[in-house]
Design an enzyme around this catalytic site. Structure first.
Site, PDB file in Angstrom:
ATOM      1  N   ASN A  11      -1.720  10.230   3.714  1.00  0.00           N
ATOM      2  CA  ASN A  11      -1.472  11.614   3.279  1.00  0.00           C
ATOM      3  C   ASN A  11      -2.424  12.001   2.155  1.00  0.00           C
ATOM      4  O   ASN A  11      -2.889  11.141   1.407  1.00  0.00           O
ATOM      5  CB  ASN A  11      -0.053  11.768   2.702  1.00  0.00           C
ATOM      6  CG  ASN A  11       1.033  11.573   3.740  1.00  0.00           C
ATOM      7  OD1 ASN A  11       0.818  11.823   4.927  1.00  0.00           O
ATOM      8  ND2 ASN A  11       2.200  11.140   3.302  1.00  0.00           N
ATOM      9  N   ASP A  13      -1.928  13.754  -1.259  1.00  0.00           N
ATOM     10  CA  ASP A  13      -0.802  14.100  -2.140  1.00  0.00           C
ATOM     11  C   ASP A  13      -1.182  15.254  -3.068  1.00  0.00           C
ATOM     12  O   ASP A  13      -2.220  15.209  -3.738  1.00  0.00           O
ATOM     13  CB  ASP A  13      -0.416  12.891  -3.005  1.00  0.00           C
ATOM     14  CG  ASP A  13       0.237  11.772  -2.205  1.00  0.00           C
ATOM     15  OD1 ASP A  13       0.550  11.993  -1.016  1.00  0.00           O
ATOM     16  OD2 ASP A  13       0.449  10.681  -2.772  1.00  0.00           O
ATOM     17  N   ALA A 248       4.524   5.468  -5.585  1.00  0.00           N
ATOM     18  CA  ALA A 248       3.768   4.323  -5.053  1.00  0.00           C
ATOM     19  C   ALA A 248       4.072   2.998  -5.742  1.00  0.00           C
ATOM     20  O   ALA A 248       3.398   2.000  -5.457  1.00  0.00           O
ATOM     21  CB  ALA A 248       2.253   4.578  -5.051  1.00  0.00           C
ATOM     22  N   ALA A 249       5.090   2.960  -6.595  1.00  0.00           N
ATOM     23  CA  ALA A 249       5.450   1.667  -7.209  1.00  0.00           C
ATOM     24  C   ALA A 249       5.905   0.690  -6.119  1.00  0.00           C
ATOM     25  O   ALA A 249       5.487  -0.479  -6.094  1.00  0.00           O
ATOM     26  CB  ALA A 249       6.556   1.863  -8.242  1.00  0.00           C
ATOM     27  N   GLY A 250       6.742   1.181  -5.208  1.00  0.00           N
ATOM     28  CA  GLY A 250       7.204   0.330  -4.094  1.00  0.00           C
ATOM     29  C   GLY A 250       6.056  -0.046  -3.179  1.00  0.00           C
ATOM     30  O   GLY A 250       5.988  -1.182  -2.684  1.00  0.00           O
TER      31      GLY A 250
HETATM   32  O1  RIB Z   1       5.469   6.198  -1.483  1.00  0.00           O
HETATM   33  C1  RIB Z   1       4.733   7.243  -2.060  1.00  0.00           C
HETATM   34  C2  RIB Z   1       4.106   8.077  -0.982  1.00  0.00           C
HETATM   35  O2  RIB Z   1       5.117   8.716  -0.244  1.00  0.00           O
HETATM   36  C3  RIB Z   1       3.216   9.189  -1.464  1.00  0.00           C
HETATM   37  O3  RIB Z   1       1.894   8.790  -1.664  1.00  0.00           O
HETATM   38  C4  RIB Z   1       3.382  10.265  -0.404  1.00  0.00           C
HETATM   39  O4  RIB Z   1       2.237  10.515   0.321  1.00  0.00           O
HETATM   40  C5  RIB Z   1       4.531   9.788   0.475  1.00  0.00           C
HETATM   41  O5  RIB Z   1       4.085   9.253   1.647  1.00  0.00           O
END
Ligand code: RIB
Length: 310
Positions: A11, A13, A248-250
């Protein structure tokens, strides 16, 4: 070094920092704006790559300007996306992200080309799954596509790491193919249709193990993570850091885990490394710009030895 294949979403963002999330019908003023590459698949692939893994990323992009920018970015970063799908006439995936003053987020994704990554396309790249040692997947592409990839990986004895994000229920056929299931509390509750407040954290992990998964990693945000398989279990606390943006931590955790398992490191080493990588990630804005390098994580681990294993 084992070969890691990541199949998943990409994606662009669009991120706004806000004090508090708006109420329905409310217009609020943001304090900061940025555009950056994201998508759970791309974030995990980029994390595994920046953290030293040997990674190939399979995704689907439109031939629009966002798709072209994404390809240029992956090329610049040295991430192999050579077998990805490019679809004409469909917009590349986007995510609109609000991040509040505590670093928590609200995300709306518009999948676009991500939804064109079909199970038939996966059948056509069976050789890539066969040659991989580790297959890392999330749930931001069609369910049947994830399932096909899992089934092919099982057929070729490729280790499957599945991060069930966004949360959804999984059928038994998928669960029987999974070697490592990485879930947060909501995701675990959704799969098990049980509440952690009723069964406990270890209880929900046991329910997942009973479903045929080999290893479960339950991520607990600020409370660290809990890991269990037939041989061992570990509980790790998180680092206490100033949280700017949890986006994006996970994903960073999952990519780091794949990179570490790809190096043949132990579960304890891999979980410590992944926890440190996601601790650094939350101190920065954006998804992919916040992912640290392997050197940053190693340096962080050296300086932060007061790490508690419970
Ligand atoms: O996990 C974070 C992500 O979730 C973001 O980068 C966003 O694009 C969604 O996919």
């Amino acid at each position: 070094m084992k070969k890691i294949v990541v199949i998943g979403s990409s994606n662009t963002d669009l991120i706004a920092k806000v004090k508090n999330f708006p109420e329905p019908g409310e217009t609020i003023v943001g304090t900061e704006y940025m555009e950056a590459m994201g998508g759970k698949g791309a974030n995990q692939a980029m994390a595994a790559h920046k953290l030293g893994g040997n990674v190939q990323f399979i995704t689907s992009l439109g031939s629009d300007s966002n798709g072209k920018s994404a390809l240029a970015y992956y090329k610049k970063e040295g991430l192999n996306v050579s077998s990805s799908l490019i679809v004409d006439g469909v917009a590349s995936g986007t995510a609109i992200i609000l991040v509040d003053e505590h670093g928590e987020n609200c995300i709306v994704i518009t999948p676009g080309a991500n939804n064109k990554l079909s199970s038939a396309y996966i059948s056509g790249i069976e050789n890539i799954i066969e040659e991989a040692d580790i297959l890392l997947l999330q749930m931001e592409i069609p369910y049947d596509t994830v399932k096909k990839a899992c089934v092919l990986a099982k057929k070729h004895q490729t280790q499957v790491i599945l991060n069930v994000a966004p949360a959804m229920q999984l059928d038994n056929e998928i669960l029987s193919t999974v070697d490592v299931l990485v879930v947060n509390e909501t995701e675990a509750e959704t799969i098990c249709m049980a509440k952690i407040e009723n069964v406990g954290k270890e209880g929900i992990v046991d329910l997942l193990l009973e479903k045929g998964v080999d290893t479960v990693v339950l991520t607990l945000g600020r409370n660290g993570c809990f890991f269990k398989n037939k041989e061992e279990s570990l509980c790790l606390s998180a680092y206490d850091v100033e949280t700017i943006d949890t986006t994006a931590a996970g994903d960073t955790f999952c990519g780091a885990l794949a990179a570490e398992l790809g190096r043949g490191n132990s579960w304890e080493e891999a979980l410590k490394f992944s926890t440190a990588a996601s601790a650094i990630c939350v101190t920065r804005m954006g998804a992919q710009p916040s992912i640290p390098t392997e050197k940053e994580v190693r340096d962080y681990l050296k300086k932060n030895m007061a790490y508690t294993l419970r």
